[in-house]
Design a protein around this motif. Structure first.
Motif, short mmCIF file in Angstrom:
data_model
loop_
_atom_site.label_atom_id
_atom_site.label_comp_id
_atom_site.label_asym_id
_atom_site.label_seq_id
_atom_site.Cartn_x
_atom_site.Cartn_y
_atom_site.Cartn_z
N ASP A 130 -19.46 -35.40 55.10
CA ASP A 130 -20.91 -35.91 55.00
C ASP A 130 -21.86 -35.10 55.41
OD1 ASP A 130 -19.88 -37.92 53.25
OD2 ASP A 130 -19.40 -39.06 55.04
N LEU A 131 -21.25 -34.05 56.37
CA LEU A 131 -22.33 -33.86 56.96
C LEU A 131 -21.20 -31.89 57.99
CD1 LEU A 131 -24.88 -33.25 59.35
CD2 LEU A 131 -23.89 -34.90 60.61
N VAL A 132 -21.87 -31.50 57.83
CA VAL A 132 -21.24 -30.31 58.67
C VAL A 132 -22.40 -29.75 59.68
CG1 VAL A 132 -20.63 -27.99 58.49
CG2 VAL A 132 -19.92 -30.02 56.58
N PHE A 133 -22.37 -29.45 60.62
CA PHE A 133 -23.02 -28.49 61.92
C PHE A 133 -22.38 -27.48 62.27
CE2 PHE A 133 -21.79 -31.98 65.01
CZ PHE A 133 -21.56 -31.17 65.50
N ALA A 134 -23.15 -26.92 62.65
CA ALA A 134 -23.00 -25.24 63.48
C ALA A 134 -24.14 -25.25 64.71
CB ALA A 134 -22.49 -24.87 62.89
N VAL A 135 -23.43 -24.74 65.74
CA VAL A 135 -24.84 -24.12 66.85
C VAL A 135 -23.77 -22.79 67.34
CG1 VAL A 135 -25.78 -24.96 69.55
CG2 VAL A 135 -24.63 -26.55 67.31
N ARG A 136 -25.19 -21.83 67.07
CA ARG A 136 -24.73 -21.05 67.71
C ARG A 136 -23.59 -20.34 67.44
NH1 ARG A 136 -25.89 -21.20 74.13
NH2 ARG A 136 -28.27 -21.09 73.90
N VAL A 137 -23.84 -20.03 66.27
CA VAL A 137 -22.79 -19.36 64.99
C VAL A 137 -22.58 -18.89 64.48
CG1 VAL A 137 -20.51 -19.24 63.18
CG2 VAL A 137 -21.21 -22.29 64.69
N GLY A 138 -22.80 -17.13 64.89
CA GLY A 138 -23.71 -16.02 64.69
C GLY A 138 -23.64 -15.80 63.14
N LEU A 139 -22.97 -16.22 61.93
CA LEU A 139 -23.06 -16.09 60.68
C LEU A 139 -23.39 -17.00 60.06
CD1 LEU A 139 -21.19 -14.89 58.16
CD2 LEU A 139 -19.89 -16.96 57.97
N PHE A 140 -23.53 -18.04 60.57
CA PHE A 140 -25.26 -19.12 59.79
C PHE A 140 -26.73 -18.27 60.00
CE2 PHE A 140 -21.79 -22.00 60.14
CZ PHE A 140 -22.28 -22.56 59.29
N HIS A 141 -27.04 -17.53 61.30
CA HIS A 141 -28.06 -16.95 61.49
C HIS A 141 -27.80 -15.82 60.82
CE1 HIS A 141 -31.23 -15.86 63.54
NE2 HIS A 141 -30.98 -14.52 63.96
N ARG A 142 -26.64 -15.31 60.22
CA ARG A 142 -26.82 -13.13 59.83
C ARG A 142 -26.42 -13.05 58.32
NH1 ARG A 142 -22.63 -13.08 63.20
NH2 ARG A 142 -20.75 -12.91 61.73
N ASP A 143 -25.90 -14.76 57.96
CA ASP A 143 -25.84 -14.68 56.33
C ASP A 143 -25.71 -16.06 56.12
OD1 ASP A 143 -25.37 -13.40 54.17
OD2 ASP A 143 -23.98 -12.68 54.61
#
Length: 126
Positions: A87-100
Motif C-alpha cells: 500500500d505504501l513504498v518509501f525510500a530515503v536517499r536512494v539514488g535511483l529515485f533521484h537520478r531516474d
C-alpha cells in the motif's frame, strides 16, 4: 533516533493496516518507527548490503519475531517479492529515485496495490 528520519516517517501518514515496503533500509532506524505505527500491517524492508540487513534485523528483532517485519538482501533492480503487494513504498536517499524516478517507479509497479503511495526523500547528508 534521527530527527530527519522521524520527519520522513511522519510524512508517510502510515495507517495501522498498511503493507509497507522500504527500499534501502540501512540499519533499520526508520523501520523501527514504521513498525511502531503498524498494528495489523507489515513492513518489508530491503537493502543491497548484507551488513545493513543484519543490523536492521537485530535492531528490529521483536518485530521480526512477531511477523510484523522482514528484512531482505536485495536491490530495487533485482528484488523478487513473489506475490507480495504494498500500500505504501518509501525510500530515503536512494539514488535511483533521484537520478531516474520514472525507472524506479517502473521497477516497483509489479508490487503495488491499486492506489498505492510511493514516496521518496533525497537530501544532502549533513
Amino acid at each position: 533516533m534521527s530527527e530527519r528520519l522521524r520527519g520522513v516517517v511522519g510524512q508517510l501518514a502510515i495507517r495501522p493496516g498498511d503493507r509497507v515496503l522500504e527500499i534501502g533500509c540501512g540499519q533499520g532506524v526508520a523501520a523501527t518507527m514504521v513498525c511502531q505505527l503498524l498494528s495489523t500491517g507489515t513492513l518489508t524492508a530491503i537493502d543491497r548490503s548484507t551488513k545493513m540487513i543484519e543490523a536492521a534485523t537485530r535492531r528490529n528483532a521483536a518485530y521480526v519475531a512477531s511477523g510484523r517485519a522482514e528484512f531482505l538482501i536485495a536491490s530495487l533492480e533485482d528484488m523478487n517479492l513473489g506475490d507480495r503487494r504494498f500500500d505504501l513504498v518509501f525510500a530515503v536517499r536512494v539514488g535511483l529515485f533521484h537520478r531516474d524516478p520514472d525507472r524506479a517507479h517502473a521497477l516497483l509497479e509489479p508490487w503495488l496495490e491499486p492506489g498505492a503511495r510511493v514516496m521518496s526523500f533525497f537530501d544532502v547528508p549533513v
